[in-house]
Scaffold this motif. Sequence first.
Motif, PDB file in Angstrom:
ATOM      1  N   GLU A   1       0.673  -0.846  -0.170  1.00  0.00           N
ATOM      2  CA  GLU A   1      -0.099  -0.446   0.347  1.00  0.00           C
ATOM      3  C   GLU A   1       0.822   0.844  -0.318  1.00  0.00           C
ATOM      4  O   GLU A   1       0.198   1.953  -1.053  1.00  0.00           O
ATOM      5  CB  GLU A   1      -0.598   0.398   1.403  1.00  0.00           C
ATOM      6  CG  GLU A   1      -2.314   1.473   1.043  1.00  0.00           C
ATOM      7  CD  GLU A   1      -2.415   1.117   2.501  1.00  0.00           C
ATOM      8  OE1 GLU A   1      -4.145   2.146   2.035  1.00  0.00           O
ATOM      9  OE2 GLU A   1      -3.233   0.366   3.136  1.00  0.00           O
ATOM     10  N   ALA A   2       2.200   1.202   0.669  1.00  0.00           N
ATOM     11  CA  ALA A   2       2.916   2.218   0.640  1.00  0.00           C
ATOM     12  C   ALA A   2       3.268   2.038  -0.623  1.00  0.00           C
ATOM     13  O   ALA A   2       3.530   3.814  -1.321  1.00  0.00           O
ATOM     14  CB  ALA A   2       4.112   2.057   1.995  1.00  0.00           C
TER      15      ALA A   2
ATOM     16  N   ALA B   1       2.193   1.698  -3.533  1.00  0.00           N
ATOM     17  CA  ALA B   1       0.937   2.331  -4.371  1.00  0.00           C
ATOM     18  C   ALA B   1       0.645   3.731  -4.219  1.00  0.00           C
ATOM     19  O   ALA B   1       0.390   4.365  -5.380  1.00  0.00           O
ATOM     20  CB  ALA B   1      -0.143   1.426  -4.304  1.00  0.00           C
ATOM     21  N   THR B   2       0.674   4.201  -3.025  1.00  0.00           N
ATOM     22  CA  THR B   2       0.335   5.128  -2.546  1.00  0.00           C
ATOM     23  C   THR B   2       1.271   6.448  -2.476  1.00  0.00           C
ATOM     24  O   THR B   2       1.530   7.529  -2.345  1.00  0.00           O
ATOM     25  CB  THR B   2      -0.925   5.344  -1.401  1.00  0.00           C
ATOM     26  OG1 THR B   2       0.239   4.818  -0.598  1.00  0.00           O
ATOM     27  CG2 THR B   2      -1.761   4.476  -1.636  1.00  0.00           C
TER      28      THR B   2
ATOM     29  N   GLN C   1       2.655   6.830  -0.052  1.00  0.00           N
ATOM     30  CA  GLN C   1       3.410   7.294   2.030  1.00  0.00           C
ATOM     31  C   GLN C   1       4.039   6.667   2.472  1.00  0.00           C
ATOM     32  O   GLN C   1       3.531   5.640   3.014  1.00  0.00           O
ATOM     33  CB  GLN C   1       1.673   7.272   2.036  1.00  0.00           C
ATOM     34  CG  GLN C   1       0.505   8.385   1.115  1.00  0.00           C
ATOM     35  CD  GLN C   1      -0.742   8.212   1.929  1.00  0.00           C
ATOM     36  OE1 GLN C   1      -0.762   7.829   3.389  1.00  0.00           O
ATOM     37  NE2 GLN C   1      -1.197   9.305   1.211  1.00  0.00           N
TER      38      GLN C   1
ATOM     39  N   TYR D   1       8.424  11.718  -5.637  1.00  0.00           N
ATOM     40  CA  TYR D   1       7.846  10.059  -5.599  1.00  0.00           C
ATOM     41  C   TYR D   1       8.242   9.544  -7.069  1.00  0.00           C
ATOM     42  O   TYR D   1       7.175  10.102  -8.094  1.00  0.00           O
ATOM     43  CB  TYR D   1       6.824   9.518  -4.972  1.00  0.00           C
ATOM     44  CG  TYR D   1       6.862   8.280  -4.594  1.00  0.00           C
ATOM     45  CD1 TYR D   1       7.720   7.151  -3.940  1.00  0.00           C
ATOM     46  CD2 TYR D   1       5.624   7.528  -4.882  1.00  0.00           C
ATOM     47  CE1 TYR D   1       7.293   5.855  -3.773  1.00  0.00           C
ATOM     48  CE2 TYR D   1       5.853   5.820  -5.163  1.00  0.00           C
ATOM     49  CZ  TYR D   1       6.180   5.167  -4.049  1.00  0.00           C
ATOM     50  OH  TYR D   1       6.041   4.020  -4.265  1.00  0.00           O
TER      51      TYR D   1
ATOM     52  N   THR E   1       1.183   6.803  -8.642  1.00  0.00           N
ATOM     53  CA  THR E   1       0.263   6.971  -7.026  1.00  0.00           C
ATOM     54  C   THR E   1      -1.244   6.316  -7.605  1.00  0.00           C
ATOM     55  O   THR E   1      -1.748   6.841  -8.846  1.00  0.00           O
ATOM     56  CB  THR E   1       1.001   7.783  -6.269  1.00  0.00           C
ATOM     57  OG1 THR E   1       0.133   8.661  -6.471  1.00  0.00           O
ATOM     58  CG2 THR E   1       1.968   7.783  -5.575  1.00  0.00           C
ATOM     59  N   VAL E   2      -1.278   5.451  -6.175  1.00  0.00           N
ATOM     60  CA  VAL E   2      -2.702   5.757  -6.476  1.00  0.00           C
ATOM     61  C   VAL E   2      -3.440   6.337  -5.344  1.00  0.00           C
ATOM     62  O   VAL E   2      -2.451   6.282  -4.403  1.00  0.00           O
ATOM     63  CB  VAL E   2      -3.642   4.801  -6.610  1.00  0.00           C
ATOM     64  CG1 VAL E   2      -2.700   3.593  -8.084  1.00  0.00           C
ATOM     65  CG2 VAL E   2      -3.396   3.717  -5.778  1.00  0.00           C
ATOM     66  N   LEU E   3      -4.963   6.708  -4.872  1.00  0.00           N
ATOM     67  CA  LEU E   3      -5.417   7.130  -4.202  1.00  0.00           C
ATOM     68  C   LEU E   3      -5.099   5.736  -2.942  1.00  0.00           C
ATOM     69  O   LEU E   3      -5.890   4.950  -2.747  1.00  0.00           O
ATOM     70  CB  LEU E   3      -6.935   7.650  -3.768  1.00  0.00           C
ATOM     71  CG  LEU E   3      -6.433   9.300  -4.866  1.00  0.00           C
ATOM     72  CD1 LEU E   3      -8.456   9.762  -4.709  1.00  0.00           C
ATOM     73  CD2 LEU E   3      -5.995  10.079  -3.743  1.00  0.00           C
ATOM     74  N   PRO E   4      -4.647   6.069  -1.518  1.00  0.00           N
ATOM     75  CA  PRO E   4      -5.671   4.553  -0.333  1.00  0.00           C
ATOM     76  C   PRO E   4      -6.564   4.890  -0.299  1.00  0.00           C
ATOM     77  O   PRO E   4      -7.766   5.258  -0.718  1.00  0.00           O
ATOM     78  CB  PRO E   4      -5.171   6.077   0.979  1.00  0.00           C
ATOM     79  CG  PRO E   4      -4.434   6.836   0.698  1.00  0.00           C
ATOM     80  CD  PRO E   4      -4.422   7.391  -0.642  1.00  0.00           C
TER      81      PRO E   4
ATOM     82  N   MET F   1      -4.505  -1.150  -5.678  1.00  0.00           N
ATOM     83  CA  MET F   1      -2.980  -1.014  -5.968  1.00  0.00           C
ATOM     84  C   MET F   1      -2.451  -1.792  -7.525  1.00  0.00           C
ATOM     85  O   MET F   1      -3.158  -2.720  -7.749  1.00  0.00           O
ATOM     86  CB  MET F   1      -2.297  -2.030  -5.213  1.00  0.00           C
ATOM     87  CG  MET F   1      -2.484  -0.929  -3.919  1.00  0.00           C
ATOM     88  SD  MET F   1      -1.798  -1.757  -2.209  1.00  0.00           S
ATOM     89  CE  MET F   1      -2.824  -3.184  -1.848  1.00  0.00           C
TER      90      MET F   1
END
Length: 276
Positions: A228-229, A231-232, A234, A262, A266-269, A273
């Motif tokens: 997830e990190a 992909a986003t 963050q 970055y 990216t995608v939004l949380p 993903m």
Amino acid sequence: MPQATRPTQLSPSRALDFQQCPLLYRFRAVDRLPEPPSKAQVQGTLVHSVLERLYEVEAGRRTPEEALALIEPEWAKLQAGEDVSELFSGLDDESSWLRGVRRLVETYFSMEDPTRLEPHRTECLVTTTLDDGTQLKGFIDRADVNGDGLVRLVDYKTGRRPPERYSEKPIFQMKFYALVWWRTRGTIPKLLRLMYLGDGRFLDYSPTQDELEGFEKGLKALWATMREAIATGQFRPQQSKLCGWCAHQKLCPEFGGEPPNYPLPTVLPGLEMPPT
């Protein structure tokens, strides 16, 4: 500058990076920012190379003299492949450092007799894909298998054995290897052994099936968080006592820095993903 990558595999070192500081993981695994090698890191690489080469000769020749004779040629090979000139202030500094390498190699022979061992593998690459798609990868310094099929996984450390309260990280690494070995070969290693050449001490651990199953669940959850990190984009910084050894303080918000943009899409949380 190395090209950024989207990680698709989990190794014990990168898992520990993320647990220590997600931003450090990003810098190393995604941005792939260069880090100058330290004397300790290069020393570890050299000692590992010497011990690997030692087990390539016949058992009767695995003597301290043979191992010490391997240091110079292995050091020359390492220097040819990596710029380590800035590590040393002069010939005396390098000579003193090489004496330290010799002491570590000599300590190894005080811990076990390699003439009586015939490892199953040295510098063994192990990989597996878990049932949820999590891909694991690691390198085991040595795998021993006795006549009864019992397995011992061995890892060399050039430092001193840590106090019990700080043994979690090295045991994490060995459990990782044990899990991959079990999932690929169907046998749970009988013993996980860390050999600390800095003080000639061992750290042994015997995993159970229940422990490895729980460890596997933890790795799956960790990789989901890491994905997830990735992909986003963050990756939060996490300050600790280890920050003093970090090569990227100037880019860390905890020290007034700003990370580079970055480098991946990216995608939004919470959204789907990108595929791994």
